[in-house]
Design a protein around this motif. Sequence first.
Motif: not given
Length: 116
Positions: A58-69, A92-101
């Motif tokens: 998805r490119g560096p912007a999405t990588a940075a956003a998901l890395g921040a999540v 909870t945080v695992t579910a949120a991060s995995a869903v965002a990914s």
Amino acid sequence: MSTSWTLKPAAAVKTAPVVAIGLLGGYVTARETGIRPLGGVVLGVAGAYAIRSWAARRGPATAAALGAVYVLGFGLSHPLAKKIGSWPAVLTVTAASAVASHLLSDDRPERAAIEG
């Protein structure tokens, strides 16, 4: 018989499971060994592997956003654990991060397919 191995192409990796392994695996490793930095190694390796794939897909912007999540999820799990307990916080945080990914990377076509 070959003894060499290679990583799967970055764009082919589904990262939601990698994120889950990083957050859950890091927590379990730190908890069970009593060595918190070892849990950090698990967290970091999984995060780096996921970022590699996010950038390719998805490119560096999405990588940075998901890395921040991912990193914020780890950070927020600590104060959240004081309110709801360790396991519920990590889950909870695992579910949120995995869903965002999944939604922002895994469930979308590869960038190369879009551009080509």
